[in-house]
Motif scaffolding. Structure first.
Motif, mmCIF file in Angstrom:
data_model
loop_
_atom_site.group_PDB
_atom_site.id
_atom_site.type_symbol
_atom_site.label_atom_id
_atom_site.label_comp_id
_atom_site.label_asym_id
_atom_site.label_seq_id
_atom_site.Cartn_x
_atom_site.Cartn_y
_atom_site.Cartn_z
ATOM 1 N N GLN A 17 25.857 72.373 30.011
ATOM 2 C CA GLN A 17 25.861 71.053 29.462
ATOM 3 C C GLN A 17 25.090 69.811 30.039
ATOM 4 O O GLN A 17 24.775 68.835 29.627
ATOM 5 N N HIS A 126 31.818 79.183 32.910
ATOM 6 C CA HIS A 126 32.138 78.144 31.844
ATOM 7 C C HIS A 126 31.177 78.570 30.450
ATOM 8 O O HIS A 126 30.248 77.587 30.139
ATOM 9 N N TRP A 127 31.251 79.622 30.026
ATOM 10 C CA TRP A 127 30.843 80.451 28.621
ATOM 11 C C TRP A 127 29.405 80.573 28.734
ATOM 12 O O TRP A 127 28.997 81.171 27.611
ATOM 13 N N ASN A 170 36.275 78.885 32.670
ATOM 14 C CA ASN A 170 37.086 77.965 32.296
ATOM 15 C C ASN A 170 37.238 78.227 30.656
ATOM 16 O O ASN A 170 36.537 79.129 29.851
ATOM 17 N N GLU A 171 38.511 77.748 29.998
ATOM 18 C CA GLU A 171 38.822 78.063 28.574
ATOM 19 C C GLU A 171 38.611 79.358 28.074
ATOM 20 O O GLU A 171 37.598 79.690 26.998
ATOM 21 N N TYR A 310 43.448 67.630 25.806
ATOM 22 C CA TYR A 310 42.844 66.563 25.035
ATOM 23 C C TYR A 310 43.810 66.179 23.936
ATOM 24 O O TYR A 310 43.951 64.873 23.984
ATOM 25 N N TRP A 339 39.528 63.771 17.017
ATOM 26 C CA TRP A 339 40.748 64.242 17.931
ATOM 27 C C TRP A 339 41.926 63.255 17.621
ATOM 28 O O TRP A 339 41.378 62.061 18.067
ATOM 29 N N GLU A 365 40.405 69.071 32.831
ATOM 30 C CA GLU A 365 39.636 68.277 31.886
ATOM 31 C C GLU A 365 40.741 67.457 31.005
ATOM 32 O O GLU A 365 41.738 67.908 30.755
ATOM 33 N N TRP A 412 37.145 64.404 31.781
ATOM 34 C CA TRP A 412 35.858 65.041 31.010
ATOM 35 C C TRP A 412 35.207 63.899 30.535
ATOM 36 O O TRP A 412 35.754 63.180 29.501
ATOM 37 N N GLU A 419 27.367 68.856 24.226
ATOM 38 C CA GLU A 419 28.626 68.798 23.591
ATOM 39 C C GLU A 419 28.599 70.393 22.464
ATOM 40 O O GLU A 419 28.788 70.383 21.259
ATOM 41 N N TRP A 420 28.141 71.408 23.117
ATOM 42 C CA TRP A 420 28.102 72.681 22.509
ATOM 43 C C TRP A 420 27.481 72.693 21.027
ATOM 44 O O TRP A 420 26.457 71.997 20.888
ATOM 45 N N PHE A 428 31.107 62.069 26.069
ATOM 46 C CA PHE A 428 32.309 62.233 26.683
ATOM 47 C C PHE A 428 32.161 61.381 28.046
ATOM 48 O O PHE A 428 33.271 61.347 28.683
HETATM 49 C C1 PNW Z 1 36.334 71.653 26.436
HETATM 50 N N1 PNW Z 1 39.503 71.445 20.972
HETATM 51 O O1 PNW Z 1 36.401 72.536 25.217
HETATM 52 C C2 PNW Z 1 35.165 72.326 27.299
HETATM 53 O O2 PNW Z 1 35.616 73.009 28.381
HETATM 54 C C3 PNW Z 1 33.986 71.399 27.875
HETATM 55 O O3 PNW Z 1 32.882 72.355 27.979
HETATM 56 C C4 PNW Z 1 33.716 70.799 26.325
HETATM 57 O O4 PNW Z 1 32.560 69.718 26.530
HETATM 58 C C5 PNW Z 1 35.150 69.793 26.369
HETATM 59 O O5 PNW Z 1 36.314 70.417 26.306
HETATM 60 C C6 PNW Z 1 35.235 68.708 25.018
HETATM 61 O O6 PNW Z 1 34.969 69.376 23.798
HETATM 62 C C7 PNW Z 1 37.294 72.175 24.272
HETATM 63 O O7 PNW Z 1 39.376 71.333 19.630
HETATM 64 C C8 PNW Z 1 36.596 72.557 22.840
HETATM 65 O O8 PNW Z 1 40.755 70.508 21.024
HETATM 66 C C9 PNW Z 1 37.417 72.311 22.052
HETATM 67 C C10 PNW Z 1 38.699 71.553 22.043
HETATM 68 C C11 PNW Z 1 39.118 71.311 23.267
HETATM 69 C C12 PNW Z 1 38.386 71.679 24.403
#
Ligand code: PNW
Length: 460
Positions: A17, A126-127, A170-171, A310, A339, A365, A412, A419-420, A428
């Protein structure tokens, strides 16, 4: 309001990122390089992979500007910085030969951080999975957990003399479900539920073998964890029935839902897959993954549980005490990403997770996207980020007051970044990045965070 004396105030990022330099200094391709640079519309949805056809090729150019970025981190006053390693910068093909220039980059970054008095926290994955490994089957390849562990060993041997805090993944939920089941993110697969379980099992095993390697090869007494995104719930009220209902909901897998936290954290931390989930999936659950040898590998003892939080859903107890999801507010407060703003998850999720898994919690985060820009006065005014952080941190403090060992809070993100699938449209950061000029501007929230850190949360 005061936080514990050793509370860790920090910020986070991820390699793909922010780094850019995607094709430089011997870095190999990751699935995200391939995904973002493929601008053909998806044959099924007709939509291109990334909004605006953005990609991470340059991103924040952090690879070249890390010194400036660390100086800004120091100015903000963060005590800890969580970043991820690009696997293919270190091992271009994912396995085999090591790229010294990749090692050099992270050595320089770590040294710069330590010189600035900032503790490095490394996320190993991290992906940005290696493309070469995807081509041999990715996480479905039987050797993938071991291949991941070999990479972990290289990183630990190179950096653990100076880096004490390590996170494996990560996630993994997002990576597997969004990337391999929903087909939305790299590597854009759409596997069956049964196949998804093999992938989950494989990445959990990779975590387990990775933890073993970290402990085996670490050059100091390291602290090891993981950074998942547990599905977050909070109670409608503080009444005990609602609290219990929300806690129950947080650990239920009784419908076919791979996001259920227990699919991930029960094997990792309790050594078994959830019974209710196995029942819900019936013959789609491959019984052979439920074997004690593998589960013993997956179930490594950890020093902390990292969590990315989040937004969450509100739960109320019905008149039989059963959890029901309710919408407590018409016209919810929402971030630019839309969100929902739900600060109470930061009180309740640490409580629920600590009750079940008994591990210290690190918020790895938490943050929000806003439509920030540089104003005519040259500053970036982001009062909603300040308000969001204040609300979430006040709730986190309540968890601490209720006895949960919360080690720290990493927001974060340190800076606006890629942002993907949403590209550069979502901001952010505590630091604004002008992607055209690469000019950085600390936002009002960055200066505000500085005061919070200086007072150890007292000014919250
Ligand atoms: C995380 N949701 O992903 C990731 O770890 C980060 O790389 C990303 O940039 C950050 O949160 C912000 O999106 C998420 O849908 C993706 O709730 C989706 C969600 C939460 C976190």
């Amino acid at each position: 309001m005061k936080f514990p004396n050793n509370f860790v105030w920090g910020a986070a990022s991820a390699a793909y990122q922010i780094e850019g330099a995607s094709f430089e200094d011997g870095k190999g391709l990751s699935i995200w390089d391939v995904h973002t640079n493929d601008t053909h519309p998806d044959p099924i949805t007709g939509i291109s992979n990334i909004k605006n056809n953005d990609n991470g090729n340059i991103a924040c150019d952090h690879y070249h500007r890390y010194r400036e970025d660390v100086a800004l981190m120091k100015k903000i006053g963060i005590k800890a910085y969580r970043f991820s390693l690009s696997w293919t910068r270190i091992i271009p093909d994912g396995q085999g030969a090591v790229n010294q220039k990749g090692i050099d980059f992270y050595n320089n970054l770590i040294d710069e951080l330590l010189a600035a008095g900032i503790e490095p926290y490394i996320t190993l994955f991290h992906w940005d999975f290696p493309q070469k490994l995807q081509e041999i089957g990715g996480w479905s390849h039987p050797d993938m957990p071991r291949i991941f562990a070999d990479y972990v060993q290289v990183a630990v041997e190179a950096f653990s003399d100076r880096v004490k805090y390590w996170m494996t993944l990560n996630e993994p939920q997002c990576h597997i479900i969004v990337g391999h089941v929903d087909g939305k993110c790299a590597p854009k697969l759409r596997v069956s539920p049964k196949e998804a379980f093999y992938l989950i099992h494989s990445i959990l095993k990779a975590h387990g073998l990775g933890v073993q390697r970290i402990r085996q090869y670490a050059k100091q007494n390291v602290q090891v964890g993981i950074a998942p995104n547990p599905s977050a719930f909070y109670p409608y009220s503080d009444n005990p029935d609602d609290q219990l209902a929300a806690q129950e909901k947080a650990f239920t897998a009784d419908s076919r839902n791979l996001w259920a936290t227990t699919w991930w954290l029960d094997p990792l931390l309790l050594g078994h897959y959830p019974e209710d989930g196995i029942e819900a999936y019936g013959s789609d659950f491959p019984q052979e993954i439920n074997n004690p040898e593998d589960l013993a590998i997956i179930n490594q003892s950890l020093d902390f549980l990292g969590c990315n939080f989040y937004t969450g859903a509100c739960v109320r107890a019905d008149n039989k005490g059963m959890p029901v999801i309710v919408d407590p507010k018409i016209g919810y407060d929402r971030t630019a990403f839309k969100w929902e703003v739900t600060p109470r998850i930061l009180q309740y999720m640490p409580i629920f997770l600590y009750n079940r898994y008994h591990l210290p919690i690190l918020i790895t985060e938490n943050g929000l996207s806003l439509s920030d820009w540089v104003s005519l006065d040259g500053k970036v005014h982001d009062p909603n980020r300040i308000d969001y952080m204040q609300r979430y941190l006040r709730e986190l403090k309540k968890a601490i007051d209720r006895g949960v060992p919360v080690l720290g809070y990493l927001t974060w993100s340190i800076m606006d970044n890629f942002e993907w699938n949403d590209g550069y449209g979502e901001r952010f950061g505590l630091i604004h990045v002008d992607y055209g000029t690469q000019k950085r501007t600390i936002k009002d929230s960055g200066y505000w965070y500085n005061k919070i850190i200086e007072s150890n949360g007292k000014s919250l």
